[in-house]
Design an enzyme around this catalytic site. Structure first.
Site, PDB file in Angstrom:
ATOM      1  N   HIS A  10       0.831  -1.207   0.000  1.00 20.99           N
ATOM      2  CA  HIS A  10       0.000   0.000   0.000  1.00 20.99           C
ATOM      3  C   HIS A  10       0.866   1.257   0.000  1.00 20.99           C
ATOM      4  O   HIS A  10       2.018   1.259   0.459  1.00 20.99           O
ATOM      5  CB  HIS A  10      -0.929   0.013   1.219  1.00 20.99           C
ATOM      6  CG  HIS A  10      -0.191   0.052   2.526  1.00 20.99           C
ATOM      7  ND1 HIS A  10       0.309   1.227   3.069  1.00 20.99           N
ATOM      8  CD2 HIS A  10       0.140  -0.931   3.398  1.00 20.99           C
ATOM      9  CE1 HIS A  10       0.907   0.965   4.211  1.00 20.99           C
ATOM     10  NE2 HIS A  10       0.820  -0.342   4.438  1.00 20.99           N
ATOM     11  N   GLY A  11       0.302   2.361  -0.470  1.00 21.63           N
ATOM     12  CA  GLY A  11       1.000   3.640  -0.434  1.00 21.63           C
ATOM     13  C   GLY A  11       1.148   4.149   0.994  1.00 21.63           C
ATOM     14  O   GLY A  11       0.567   3.596   1.941  1.00 21.63           O
ATOM     15  N   ASN A  16       2.081   5.822   8.813  1.00 21.24           N
ATOM     16  CA  ASN A  16       3.488   5.762   8.401  1.00 21.24           C
ATOM     17  C   ASN A  16       4.170   7.088   8.701  1.00 21.24           C
ATOM     18  O   ASN A  16       5.297   7.128   9.205  1.00 21.24           O
ATOM     19  CB  ASN A  16       3.625   5.470   6.907  1.00 21.24           C
ATOM     20  CG  ASN A  16       3.253   4.059   6.513  1.00 21.24           C
ATOM     21  OD1 ASN A  16       2.672   3.841   5.447  1.00 21.24           O
ATOM     22  ND2 ASN A  16       3.575   3.073   7.337  1.00 21.24           N
ATOM     23  N   GLN A  22       1.173  -0.090  12.767  1.00 21.36           N
ATOM     24  CA  GLN A  22      -0.210  -0.272  12.312  1.00 21.36           C
ATOM     25  C   GLN A  22      -0.721  -1.688  12.526  1.00 21.36           C
ATOM     26  O   GLN A  22      -1.812  -1.872  13.043  1.00 21.36           O
ATOM     27  CB  GLN A  22      -0.316   0.099  10.822  1.00 21.36           C
ATOM     28  CG  GLN A  22      -0.005   1.570  10.593  1.00 21.36           C
ATOM     29  CD  GLN A  22       0.007   1.950   9.129  1.00 21.36           C
ATOM     30  OE1 GLN A  22      -0.916   2.568   8.632  1.00 21.36           O
ATOM     31  NE2 GLN A  22       1.076   1.573   8.447  1.00 21.36           N
ATOM     32  N   GLY A  23       0.051  -2.695  12.085  1.00 20.01           N
ATOM     33  CA  GLY A  23      -0.460  -4.054  12.169  1.00 20.01           C
ATOM     34  C   GLY A  23      -1.813  -4.139  11.488  1.00 20.01           C
ATOM     35  O   GLY A  23      -1.978  -3.697  10.358  1.00 20.01           O
ATOM     36  N   ARG A  64      -5.900   1.392   4.181  1.00 22.28           N
ATOM     37  CA  ARG A  64      -4.763   1.840   3.381  1.00 22.28           C
ATOM     38  C   ARG A  64      -4.533   0.955   2.155  1.00 22.28           C
ATOM     39  O   ARG A  64      -4.113   1.445   1.110  1.00 22.28           O
ATOM     40  CB  ARG A  64      -3.507   1.926   4.250  1.00 22.28           C
ATOM     41  CG  ARG A  64      -3.110   0.624   4.961  1.00 22.28           C
ATOM     42  CD  ARG A  64      -2.154   0.916   6.101  1.00 22.28           C
ATOM     43  NE  ARG A  64      -1.643  -0.280   6.781  1.00 22.28           N
ATOM     44  CZ  ARG A  64      -2.223  -0.869   7.807  1.00 22.28           C
ATOM     45  NH1 ARG A  64      -3.386  -0.415   8.266  1.00 22.28           N
ATOM     46  NH2 ARG A  64      -1.649  -1.915   8.381  1.00 22.28           N
ATOM     47  N   GLU A  88      -2.052  -7.185   7.182  1.00 22.18           N
ATOM     48  CA  GLU A  88      -0.745  -7.175   7.833  1.00 22.18           C
ATOM     49  C   GLU A  88      -0.781  -8.132   9.020  1.00 22.18           C
ATOM     50  O   GLU A  88      -1.860  -8.520   9.504  1.00 22.18           O
ATOM     51  CB  GLU A  88      -0.419  -5.753   8.302  1.00 22.18           C
ATOM     52  CG  GLU A  88       0.948  -5.578   8.948  1.00 22.18           C
ATOM     53  CD  GLU A  88       2.105  -5.988   8.067  1.00 22.18           C
ATOM     54  OE1 GLU A  88       2.269  -7.212   7.857  1.00 22.18           O
ATOM     55  OE2 GLU A  88       2.859  -5.103   7.606  1.00 22.18           O
TER      56      GLU A  88
END
Length: 198
Positions: A10-11, A16, A22-23, A64, A88
């Site tokens: 993902h971007g 980020n 994030q997980g 995301r 993720e």
């Protein structure tokens, strides 16, 4: 030779930028740069695809990744399919904490045991099993764009390259990067507009 599988991270997301782990945290969305990265990935994939090859886009259901997949899908004229197996790694108590805190905790984890959950989340083995199961279901005659996350893509690449779960070399998977697999692993060269201007 099989049709290619494109593994897209993902971007850039809002978390980020904030340097927060994030997980499987659902809500962090793409930044403006993240949308540019997704568009650049879409263009690189469009250039690489062989005309007439059937294509599908499959994505993690986290925001995301979904936003990235929609940008790619719009470019290719496809509607992304959501699959939670592409999420993720669930990082338990680390989610929402700073990168620095998470890295410190990761140093205390026993990585020699692939079945040991990370911070009360998922184990490395659990992540690999769900991703390998998804890969096994892909049609080898159709190109598939898989939109996922850094650790998940590293896990897939380790599997494809024949690495054990305890001896996985670190592979840098930047936001918006595209790995290509058609029996061998390679990377699509592309740069987002902000990099082209430099």
């Amino acid at each position: 030779m099989r049709a290619p599988v494109y593994l897209v991270r993902h971007g850039q997301s809002e978390w980020n930028v904030l340097r927060l782990t994030q997980g499987q945290t659902t809500h962090p969305a793409l930044t403006a740069l993240g949308r540019e990265q997704a568009a650049a990935a879409a263009e690189a994939i469009a250039r690489d695809l062989v005309s007439g090859t059937p294509v599908r886009v499959v994505t993690s259901d986290l925001v995301r990744a979904v936003e990235t997949a929609r940008i790619i899908g719009d470019r290719l004229g496809l509607v992304p399919e959501l699959d939670a197996r592409l999420r993720e790694q669930h990082l338990g108590d680390l989610e929402g904490r700073s990168y620095e805190d998470s890295w410190h905790e990761a140093e205390l984890h026993d990585w020699s045991d692939p079945e040991l959950p990370v911070a009360g989340g998922e184990s490395v083995a659990q992540v690999r099993r769900r991703l390998v199961a998804l890969l096994a279901e892909l049609d080898p005659d159709a190109a598939t764009v898989v939109v996922s996350h850094g650790d998940s893509i590293r896990s897939v690449l380790a599997h494809l390259l024949g690495h054990s779960m305890t001896e996985v070399p670190w592979v840098d998977v930047p936001n918006g990067s595209v790995a290509r697999y058609d029996g061998v692993v390679g990377w699509l060269e592309h740069r987002h507009p902000a990099e082209v201007e430099r």
